[in-house]
Design a protein around this motif. Structure first.
Motif, PDB file in Angstrom:
ATOM      1  N   PHE A   6      66.418  40.489  62.417  1.00 22.63           N
ATOM      2  CA  PHE A   6      67.670  40.790  63.117  1.00 22.63           C
ATOM      3  C   PHE A   6      68.067  42.207  62.752  1.00 22.63           C
ATOM      4  O   PHE A   6      68.028  42.585  61.573  1.00 22.63           O
ATOM      5  CB  PHE A   6      68.787  39.847  62.677  1.00 22.63           C
ATOM      6  N   ASP A  51      64.483  38.735  66.880  1.00 18.32           N
ATOM      7  CA  ASP A  51      65.562  38.137  67.647  1.00 18.32           C
ATOM      8  C   ASP A  51      65.752  38.932  68.928  1.00 18.32           C
ATOM      9  O   ASP A  51      65.920  40.149  68.887  1.00 18.32           O
ATOM     10  CB  ASP A  51      66.856  38.142  66.835  1.00 18.32           C
ATOM     11  N   CYS A  91      68.261  39.309  71.585  1.00 19.34           N
ATOM     12  CA  CYS A  91      69.615  39.024  72.031  1.00 19.34           C
ATOM     13  C   CYS A  91      70.408  40.310  71.909  1.00 19.34           C
ATOM     14  O   CYS A  91      70.071  41.172  71.106  1.00 19.34           O
ATOM     15  CB  CYS A  91      70.228  37.925  71.164  1.00 19.34           C
ATOM     16  N   ASP A 150      73.747  40.568  71.148  1.00 17.75           N
ATOM     17  CA  ASP A 150      75.051  40.508  70.460  1.00 17.75           C
ATOM     18  C   ASP A 150      75.191  41.475  69.288  1.00 17.75           C
ATOM     19  O   ASP A 150      76.278  41.960  69.011  1.00 17.75           O
ATOM     20  CB  ASP A 150      75.363  39.080  70.006  1.00 17.75           C
ATOM     21  N   CYS A 165      76.421  38.131  73.848  1.00 17.58           N
ATOM     22  CA  CYS A 165      74.960  38.106  73.906  1.00 17.58           C
ATOM     23  C   CYS A 165      74.413  38.728  75.182  1.00 17.58           C
ATOM     24  O   CYS A 165      73.198  38.783  75.387  1.00 17.58           O
ATOM     25  CB  CYS A 165      74.459  36.665  73.774  1.00 17.58           C
ATOM     26  N   SER A 204      67.427  34.048  71.861  1.00 19.32           N
ATOM     27  CA  SER A 204      68.592  33.323  71.354  1.00 19.32           C
ATOM     28  C   SER A 204      69.838  33.509  72.199  1.00 19.32           C
ATOM     29  O   SER A 204      70.918  33.077  71.808  1.00 19.32           O
ATOM     30  CB  SER A 204      68.872  33.748  69.907  1.00 19.32           C
ATOM     31  N   LYS A 249      70.752  25.557  71.928  1.00 18.91           N
ATOM     32  CA  LYS A 249      71.548  26.326  70.972  1.00 18.91           C
ATOM     33  C   LYS A 249      73.014  26.037  71.261  1.00 18.91           C
ATOM     34  O   LYS A 249      73.512  26.311  72.348  1.00 18.91           O
ATOM     35  CB  LYS A 249      71.263  27.821  71.098  1.00 18.91           C
ATOM     36  N   PHE A 269      79.054  26.603  62.544  1.00 11.48           N
ATOM     37  CA  PHE A 269      78.156  26.865  61.415  1.00 11.48           C
ATOM     38  C   PHE A 269      77.483  28.239  61.473  1.00 11.48           C
ATOM     39  O   PHE A 269      76.667  28.561  60.618  1.00 11.48           O
ATOM     40  CB  PHE A 269      77.115  25.747  61.298  1.00 11.48           C
ATOM     41  N   TYR A 270      77.798  29.036  62.490  1.00 12.35           N
ATOM     42  CA  TYR A 270      77.294  30.411  62.529  1.00 12.35           C
ATOM     43  C   TYR A 270      78.228  31.378  61.786  1.00 12.35           C
ATOM     44  O   TYR A 270      77.969  32.583  61.788  1.00 12.35           O
ATOM     45  CB  TYR A 270      77.148  30.923  63.977  1.00 12.35           C
ATOM     46  N   PHE A 280      76.895  34.182  59.478  1.00 14.42           N
ATOM     47  CA  PHE A 280      76.009  35.098  60.213  1.00 14.42           C
ATOM     48  C   PHE A 280      76.803  36.239  60.845  1.00 14.42           C
ATOM     49  O   PHE A 280      76.327  37.366  60.940  1.00 14.42           O
ATOM     50  CB  PHE A 280      75.271  34.316  61.308  1.00 14.42           C
ATOM     51  N   ARG A 281      78.029  35.933  61.244  1.00 16.60           N
ATOM     52  CA  ARG A 281      78.854  36.968  61.880  1.00 16.60           C
ATOM     53  C   ARG A 281      79.111  38.098  60.886  1.00 16.60           C
ATOM     54  O   ARG A 281      79.167  39.268  61.268  1.00 16.60           O
ATOM     55  CB  ARG A 281      80.173  36.352  62.373  1.00 16.60           C
ATOM     56  N   ARG A 334      81.460  31.844  72.367  1.00 17.84           N
ATOM     57  CA  ARG A 334      80.329  31.939  73.297  1.00 17.84           C
ATOM     58  C   ARG A 334      80.188  30.670  74.132  1.00 17.84           C
ATOM     59  O   ARG A 334      79.096  30.298  74.540  1.00 17.84           O
ATOM     60  CB  ARG A 334      79.032  32.157  72.500  1.00 17.84           C
ATOM     61  N   LYS A 382      69.211  24.358  67.473  1.00 18.15           N
ATOM     62  CA  LYS A 382      69.999  25.148  66.535  1.00 18.15           C
ATOM     63  C   LYS A 382      71.466  24.877  66.742  1.00 18.15           C
ATOM     64  O   LYS A 382      71.903  24.870  67.893  1.00 18.15           O
ATOM     65  CB  LYS A 382      69.696  26.631  66.806  1.00 18.15           C
ATOM     66  N   TYR A 409      66.548  25.727  63.482  1.00 12.82           N
ATOM     67  CA  TYR A 409      67.126  26.832  62.721  1.00 12.82           C
ATOM     68  C   TYR A 409      68.217  26.272  61.803  1.00 12.82           C
ATOM     69  O   TYR A 409      69.240  25.785  62.272  1.00 12.82           O
ATOM     70  CB  TYR A 409      67.727  27.860  63.684  1.00 12.82           C
ATOM     71  N   VAL A 465      71.013  27.123  59.946  1.00 14.85           N
ATOM     72  CA  VAL A 465      71.787  28.353  60.124  1.00 14.85           C
ATOM     73  C   VAL A 465      72.615  28.724  58.892  1.00 14.85           C
ATOM     74  O   VAL A 465      72.681  27.985  57.907  1.00 14.85           O
ATOM     75  CB  VAL A 465      72.680  28.270  61.377  1.00 14.85           C
ATOM     76  N   TYR A 513      67.020  30.419  55.408  1.00 20.74           N
ATOM     77  CA  TYR A 513      67.217  31.548  54.488  1.00 20.74           C
ATOM     78  C   TYR A 513      66.621  31.259  53.113  1.00 20.74           C
ATOM     79  O   TYR A 513      66.520  32.158  52.286  1.00 20.74           O
ATOM     80  CB  TYR A 513      68.714  31.882  54.403  1.00 20.74           C
TER      81      TYR A 513
HETATM   82  C1  PBG Z   1      72.780  35.383  68.246  1.00 23.61           C
HETATM   83  C2  PBG Z   1      72.476  34.592  67.021  1.00 23.61           C
HETATM   84  C3  PBG Z   1      73.375  33.935  66.194  1.00 23.61           C
HETATM   85  C4  PBG Z   1      72.628  33.341  65.182  1.00 23.61           C
HETATM   86  C5  PBG Z   1      71.310  33.682  65.395  1.00 23.61           C
HETATM   87  N1  PBG Z   1      71.225  34.436  66.540  1.00 23.61           N
HETATM   88  C6  PBG Z   1      74.836  33.890  66.227  1.00 23.61           C
HETATM   89  C7  PBG Z   1      75.531  33.313  67.381  1.00 23.61           C
HETATM   90  O1  PBG Z   1      74.927  32.784  68.309  1.00 23.61           O
HETATM   91  O2  PBG Z   1      76.761  33.408  67.387  1.00 23.61           O
HETATM   92  C8  PBG Z   1      73.187  32.527  64.063  1.00 23.61           C
HETATM   93  C9  PBG Z   1      72.251  32.300  62.933  1.00 23.61           C
HETATM   94  C10 PBG Z   1      72.916  31.790  61.719  1.00 23.61           C
HETATM   95  O3  PBG Z   1      74.108  31.414  61.729  1.00 23.61           O
HETATM   96  O4  PBG Z   1      72.232  31.731  60.691  1.00 23.61           O
HETATM   97  N2  PBG Z   1      71.827  36.380  68.462  1.00 23.61           N
END
Ligand code: PBG
Length: 327
Positions: free
Chosen positions: A80, A120, A122, A124, A132, A168, A198, A203-204, A207-208, A219, A250, A273, A275, A315
């Motif tokens: 990423f 990845d 995407c 975003d 995205c 993604s 997805k 739970f993301y 990641f943000r 989203r 995911k 995944y 996450v 991870y």
């Molecule tokens: C978007 C993307 C996301 C994750 C992977 N790819 C975030 C989202 O969709 O908001 C989340 C992965 C994670 O939480 O570990 N490209």
């Protein structure tokens, strides 16, 4: 005869070797994929507060960490990118000099023969609005205009040396669009992993932070509603029909039922995944002494495999691989 006392189910559990011999599900380093973050402009790795043990990498630290992953025997890495500059269309995503493409080229050279280098796909991380895809005049994510951006990204990533593209973005038609674009450009061997089911998930959260997300709002107009299981299977069947080599569910642990149904419905590999939020929950509980970290990590991964995942993005990939190898 299958009743007590003639049949005793505990007979199968009486010693560790016996339990190992009759265990139905295996977990091996080759089935793990490590997601990695590379941030433009860093000179050394920077920790991610909500994901203890996970870092945003500099190009150098990424190279070292990818080599460690290969040495640990993991099956792949999923990259990423976190760019310094963002704009409305995510120009950094398909720029050959963009951070993700530069990092991909470096990693492909370094470890491309030892593991599967994945990226990845995407927008975003690259858009200033954090969505995205690109937005239409009303501010909604424009599916078909986004596909044009994805096609360009796919060619840039394949040219950089990515062996497998992780789709993604949850745009309709993305698998077919990218398969066509890649084939027309001579990239017939580049694999497509469709993040088919997805879900729009809480739970993301961590990641943000990891990608410095610019998103306000959510989203939910493109990612799936958490209440839908049949639709997850439908998405996976659509993506297989469009040419996906691998499909994904995911997040993992909150969607194990979907994972099982998808595994039973398709004839391609199915990945899951685990996450950022799944990672953070176990790390936080373990840091408080509330659960046994190693046992919880391995049990979580085993549960995802048992539910039907052929491989798992996690991870903990490198650490778990070392544990599994007895190192
Ligand atoms: C978007 C993307 C996301 C994750 C992977 N790819 C975030 C989202 O969709 O908001 C989340 C992965 C994670 O939480 O570990 N490209």
């Amino acid at each position: 005869m299958s009743r007590y006392p003639e049949t005793r189910l505990r007979r199968l559990r009486q010693s560790a070797p016996l339990r190992a011999l009759v265990r139905e599900t295996s977990l091996e380093p080759r089935q793990l994929v490590l997601p990695m973050f590379v941030r433009e402009g860093l000179t050394e790795a920077a920790p991610i507060g909500s994901m203890p043990g996970v870092a945003q990498h500099s190009l150098d630290s990424l190279r070292r960490a990818a080599t460690d992953a290969a040495d640990a025997g993991v099956g792949g890495v999923m990259l990423f990118g976190v760019p310094e500059v963002r704009d409305a269309v995510g120009s950094g995503a398909d720029d050959p000099d963009g951070i993700l493409n530069v990092a991909t080229a470096a990693i492909a050279t370094e470890v491309g023969d030892a593991l599967v280098v994945q990226t990845d796909l995407c927008l975003d991380e690259f858009t200033d609005h954090g969505h995205c895809g690109v937005l239409d005049a009303r501010g909604a994510v424009d599916n078909d205009a986004t596909l044009d951006r994805y096609r360009s990204m796919a060619l840039a990533q394949a040219a950089a040396g990515s062996q497998l593209l992780g789709l993604s973005g949850m745009m309709d038609g993305q698998v077919a669009a990218l398969r066509d674009a890649l084939d027309a450009a001579g990239f017939q061997d580049t694999l497509l992993l469709a993040y088919s089911a997805k879900y729009a998930s809480a739970f993301y959260g961590p990641f943000r932070e990891a990608v410095d997300s610019q998103l306000r709002g959510d989203r939910r107009t493109y990612q799936m509603d958490a209440g839908n299981r049949r639709e997850g299977v439908r998405e996976a069947l659509f993506d297989v029909n469009e040419g996906a080599d691998i499909v994904m569910v995911k997040p993992a642990m909150a969607f194990l039922d979907v994972l099982r149904e998808v595994r039973d419905a398709v004839d391609v590999p199915v990945w899951a995944y685990q996450v950022s939020g799944e990672y953070a929950m176990i790390e936080a509980a373990a840091a408080n002494g509330w659960i046994d970290r190693r046992a919880a990590v391995l049990e979580s991964l085993l549960s995802i495999r048992r539910a039907g995942a052929d491989a798992v993005l996690t991870y903990w990939a490198v650490e778990a691989a070392r544990w599994l190898a007895g190192r």
